[in-house]
Scaffold this motif. Structure first.
Motif, mmCIF file in Angstrom:
data_model
loop_
_atom_site.group_PDB
_atom_site.id
_atom_site.type_symbol
_atom_site.label_atom_id
_atom_site.label_comp_id
_atom_site.label_asym_id
_atom_site.label_seq_id
_atom_site.Cartn_x
_atom_site.Cartn_y
_atom_site.Cartn_z
ATOM 1 N N GLY A 180 0.807 -1.206 0.000
ATOM 2 C CA GLY A 180 0.000 0.000 0.000
ATOM 3 C C GLY A 180 0.846 1.265 0.000
ATOM 4 N N LYS A 181 0.209 2.364 -0.336
ATOM 5 C CA LYS A 181 0.925 3.619 -0.554
ATOM 6 C C LYS A 181 0.313 4.743 0.269
ATOM 7 C CE LYS A 181 2.517 6.495 -4.462
ATOM 8 N NZ LYS A 181 2.421 6.672 -5.936
ATOM 9 N N ALA A 182 1.171 5.540 0.909
ATOM 10 C CA ALA A 182 0.753 6.750 1.616
ATOM 11 C C ALA A 182 1.135 7.957 0.765
ATOM 12 C CB ALA A 182 1.433 6.847 2.976
ATOM 13 N N LEU A 183 0.183 8.894 0.626
ATOM 14 C CA LEU A 183 0.423 10.086 -0.189
ATOM 15 C C LEU A 183 -0.047 11.312 0.581
ATOM 16 C CD1 LEU A 183 -1.327 7.824 -2.232
ATOM 17 C CD2 LEU A 183 -0.036 9.206 -3.858
ATOM 18 N N VAL A 184 0.830 12.282 0.719
ATOM 19 C CA VAL A 184 0.508 13.513 1.442
ATOM 20 C C VAL A 184 0.828 14.711 0.553
ATOM 21 C CG1 VAL A 184 1.095 14.998 3.404
ATOM 22 C CG2 VAL A 184 0.851 12.526 3.733
ATOM 23 N N LEU A 185 -0.175 15.537 0.306
ATOM 24 C CA LEU A 185 -0.009 16.813 -0.384
ATOM 25 C C LEU A 185 -0.085 17.904 0.669
ATOM 26 C CD1 LEU A 185 0.017 18.682 -2.934
ATOM 27 C CD2 LEU A 185 -2.481 18.429 -2.980
ATOM 28 N N GLU A 186 0.982 18.705 0.756
ATOM 29 C CA GLU A 186 0.999 19.709 1.826
ATOM 30 C C GLU A 186 1.858 20.904 1.418
ATOM 31 O OE1 GLU A 186 -0.319 21.505 4.111
ATOM 32 O OE2 GLU A 186 -0.747 19.719 5.331
ATOM 33 N N PHE A 187 1.529 22.042 2.007
ATOM 34 C CA PHE A 187 2.391 23.208 1.827
ATOM 35 C C PHE A 187 3.784 22.872 2.332
ATOM 36 C CE2 PHE A 187 -1.804 25.251 1.913
ATOM 37 C CZ PHE A 187 -1.701 26.055 0.780
ATOM 38 N N SER A 188 4.784 23.460 1.679
ATOM 39 C CA SER A 188 6.150 23.106 2.028
ATOM 40 C C SER A 188 7.028 24.350 1.970
ATOM 41 C CB SER A 188 6.652 21.997 1.097
ATOM 42 O OG SER A 188 7.744 21.327 1.666
ATOM 43 N N GLN A 189 8.318 24.159 1.685
ATOM 44 C CA GLN A 189 9.270 25.263 1.733
ATOM 45 C C GLN A 189 9.644 25.694 0.323
ATOM 46 O OE1 GLN A 189 13.766 25.332 3.171
ATOM 47 N NE2 GLN A 189 12.362 25.501 4.920
ATOM 48 N N VAL A 190 9.397 26.961 0.027
ATOM 49 C CA VAL A 190 9.728 27.512 -1.287
ATOM 50 C C VAL A 190 11.241 27.523 -1.458
ATOM 51 C CG1 VAL A 190 9.568 29.553 -2.761
ATOM 52 C CG2 VAL A 190 7.645 28.919 -1.292
ATOM 53 N N ASN A 191 11.720 27.064 -2.625
ATOM 54 C CA ASN A 191 13.157 26.898 -2.806
ATOM 55 C C ASN A 191 13.808 27.999 -3.639
ATOM 56 O OD1 ASN A 191 12.229 26.197 -5.379
ATOM 57 N ND2 ASN A 191 12.383 23.997 -4.973
ATOM 58 N N ASN A 192 13.119 29.126 -3.802
ATOM 59 C CA ASN A 192 13.672 30.295 -4.485
ATOM 60 C C ASN A 192 13.551 31.487 -3.538
ATOM 61 O OD1 ASN A 192 13.060 32.912 -6.120
ATOM 62 N ND2 ASN A 192 14.139 31.594 -7.584
ATOM 63 N N SER A 193 14.678 32.145 -3.243
ATOM 64 C CA SER A 193 14.680 33.170 -2.195
ATOM 65 C C SER A 193 13.776 34.349 -2.532
ATOM 66 C CB SER A 193 16.109 33.651 -1.935
ATOM 67 O OG SER A 193 16.691 34.171 -3.115
ATOM 68 N N LEU A 194 13.782 34.814 -3.772
ATOM 69 C CA LEU A 194 12.932 35.946 -4.146
ATOM 70 C C LEU A 194 11.460 35.553 -4.079
ATOM 71 C CD1 LEU A 194 12.501 38.813 -5.168
ATOM 72 C CD2 LEU A 194 12.852 37.955 -7.513
ATOM 73 N N LEU A 195 11.135 34.398 -4.650
ATOM 74 C CA LEU A 195 9.750 33.924 -4.606
ATOM 75 C C LEU A 195 9.303 33.723 -3.166
ATOM 76 C CD1 LEU A 195 7.195 32.949 -6.002
ATOM 77 C CD2 LEU A 195 8.242 30.677 -6.195
ATOM 78 N N LYS A 196 10.205 33.243 -2.313
ATOM 79 C CA LYS A 196 9.849 33.026 -0.913
ATOM 80 C C LYS A 196 9.466 34.336 -0.235
ATOM 81 C CE LYS A 196 11.453 30.801 3.331
ATOM 82 N NZ LYS A 196 12.515 29.973 3.947
ATOM 83 N N GLN A 197 10.207 35.405 -0.505
ATOM 84 C CA GLN A 197 9.875 36.706 0.082
ATOM 85 C C GLN A 197 8.507 37.189 -0.383
ATOM 86 O OE1 GLN A 197 13.022 39.660 -0.310
ATOM 87 N NE2 GLN A 197 14.580 38.065 -0.190
ATOM 88 N N LEU A 198 8.242 37.062 -1.670
ATOM 89 C CA LEU A 198 6.944 37.476 -2.209
ATOM 90 C C LEU A 198 5.816 36.629 -1.632
ATOM 91 C CD1 LEU A 198 7.980 37.976 -5.957
ATOM 92 C CD2 LEU A 198 7.448 39.777 -4.296
ATOM 93 N N TYR A 199 6.068 35.337 -1.542
ATOM 94 C CA TYR A 199 5.063 34.406 -1.027
ATOM 95 C C TYR A 199 4.742 34.704 0.432
ATOM 96 C CZ TYR A 199 3.081 29.914 0.467
ATOM 97 O OH TYR A 199 2.284 28.939 1.000
ATOM 98 N N GLN A 200 5.756 34.995 1.235
ATOM 99 C CA GLN A 200 5.511 35.297 2.642
ATOM 100 C C GLN A 200 4.778 36.624 2.812
ATOM 101 O OE1 GLN A 200 9.457 34.843 4.429
ATOM 102 N NE2 GLN A 200 8.833 32.855 5.247
ATOM 103 N N PHE A 201 5.104 37.603 1.982
ATOM 104 C CA PHE A 201 4.371 38.870 2.039
ATOM 105 C C PHE A 201 2.896 38.645 1.727
ATOM 106 C CE2 PHE A 201 2.489 42.515 -0.130
ATOM 107 C CZ PHE A 201 2.669 43.510 0.831
ATOM 108 N N TYR A 202 2.636 37.898 0.659
ATOM 109 C CA TYR A 202 1.252 37.607 0.280
ATOM 110 C C TYR A 202 0.546 36.823 1.389
ATOM 111 C CZ TYR A 202 -2.646 35.563 -2.327
ATOM 112 O OH TYR A 202 -3.890 35.159 -2.730
ATOM 113 N N SER A 203 1.244 35.826 1.940
ATOM 114 C CA SER A 203 0.627 34.968 2.953
ATOM 115 C C SER A 203 0.252 35.738 4.208
ATOM 116 C CB SER A 203 1.591 33.827 3.317
ATOM 117 O OG SER A 203 1.837 32.996 2.210
ATOM 118 N N PHE A 204 1.163 36.560 4.707
ATOM 119 C CA PHE A 204 0.944 37.208 6.001
ATOM 120 C C PHE A 204 0.185 38.526 5.904
ATOM 121 C CE2 PHE A 204 4.264 34.226 7.170
ATOM 122 C CZ PHE A 204 3.840 33.825 8.426
ATOM 123 N N LYS A 205 0.289 39.200 4.780
ATOM 124 C CA LYS A 205 -0.344 40.513 4.662
ATOM 125 C C LYS A 205 -1.671 40.478 3.909
ATOM 126 C CE LYS A 205 3.106 42.587 6.691
ATOM 127 N NZ LYS A 205 2.963 43.129 8.073
#
Length: 251
Positions: free
Chosen positions: A164-189
């Motif tokens: 049998g197989k376990a599958l999990v789809l979940e938010f994770s860690q963005v691996n691009n520093s610029l995109l991560k900054q934009l993503y965190q701004f959008y997420s929190f603000k």
């Protein structure tokens, strides 16, 4: 399993008694159940639907199998699974929140799947299912809300049949520093304000954003899969790591 009497855990960025988290998370999802999918569309620009379709398309789930969809709530993953499972397949929609399950049940019946699914209120840390009884366990955007994530993965392993197989789809860690900054701004603000506007509940969406930040990154979650006993574990990043699909097998 976490000792609920002595331990604390995070609820977003707050430290709370571990025994209280289940109730606090329950309040969040009871509050947003009726507009949960609408909010997902608004927050992601509809991209969550593409993530979920890919999650199911790449799952390897086949006709006639018995699948447990944990944190299945509104039934969106279950509906995507049904064409793959066929008339002989069966899906159990498990969720800790009854309000979410009621939304999912209505939608599955309206979609014509009566008799091919069941809903069951359950805690992912103590699944009310027999050992070796499920062909696949899916969980989309639910693991980060579980108090003891390792115990939930241990339970997935226990109920899976060999192979049998376990599958999990979940938010994770963005691996691009610029995109991560934009993503965190959008997420929190931005996202909590959308939540306030649509559901009149800013706090619940503030928690959901914070819960993403607290969730283990890709490598750590893969190690947790392995610790549960799952083998051939791996992950696939989607949208530069905004979300990831984790998989593992019970061999």
């Amino acid at each position: 399993m976490i000792d609920m009497q002595d331990k604390t855990t995070h609820f977003g960025f707050k430290e709370v008694p571990a025994a209280d988290k289940e109730k606090l998370v329950g309040k969040v999802f009871t509050s947003v159940a009726g507009k949960y999918d609408l909010m997902n569309d608004l927050m992601s620009g509809g991209v969550h639907r593409l993530w979920k379709r890919h999650f199911v398309a790449a799952s390897g789930i086949r006709e006639g199998q018995r699948v447990l969809d944990l944190a299945g709530g509104t039934g969106d993953i279950a509906q995507l699974l049904m064409p793959r499972l066929g008339e002989s397949g069966h899906v159990i929609i498990g969720d800790i929140n009854q309000a979410m399950l009621e939304v999912g049940q209505d939608r599955m019946i309206d979609a014509g799947f009566f008799g091919r699914f069941e809903i069951q209120q359950m805690n992912a840390e103590a699944l009310p299912l027999e050992d070796n009884s499920i062909d696949a366990v899916t969980m989309a955007f639910g693991l980060r809300n579980v108090t003891d994530k390792q115990q939930a993965l241990n339970e997935m392993y226990r109920v899976l049949k060999p192979g049998g197989k376990a599958l999990v789809l979940e938010f994770s860690q963005v691996n691009n520093s610029l995109l991560k900054q934009l993503y965190q701004f959008y997420s929190f603000k931005i996202l909590p304000e959308i939540g306030h506007w649509v559901t009149n509940d800013r706090d619940s969406y503030q928690y959901l954003v914070e819960s993403i930040e607290q969730h283990p990154n890709q490598e750590t979650l893969q190690q947790m899969f392995e610790q549960a006993g799952l083998e051939m574990c791996g992950y696939e990043n989607l949208s530069a790591g905004i979300v990831a699909i984790h998989t593992g097998y019970k061999l």
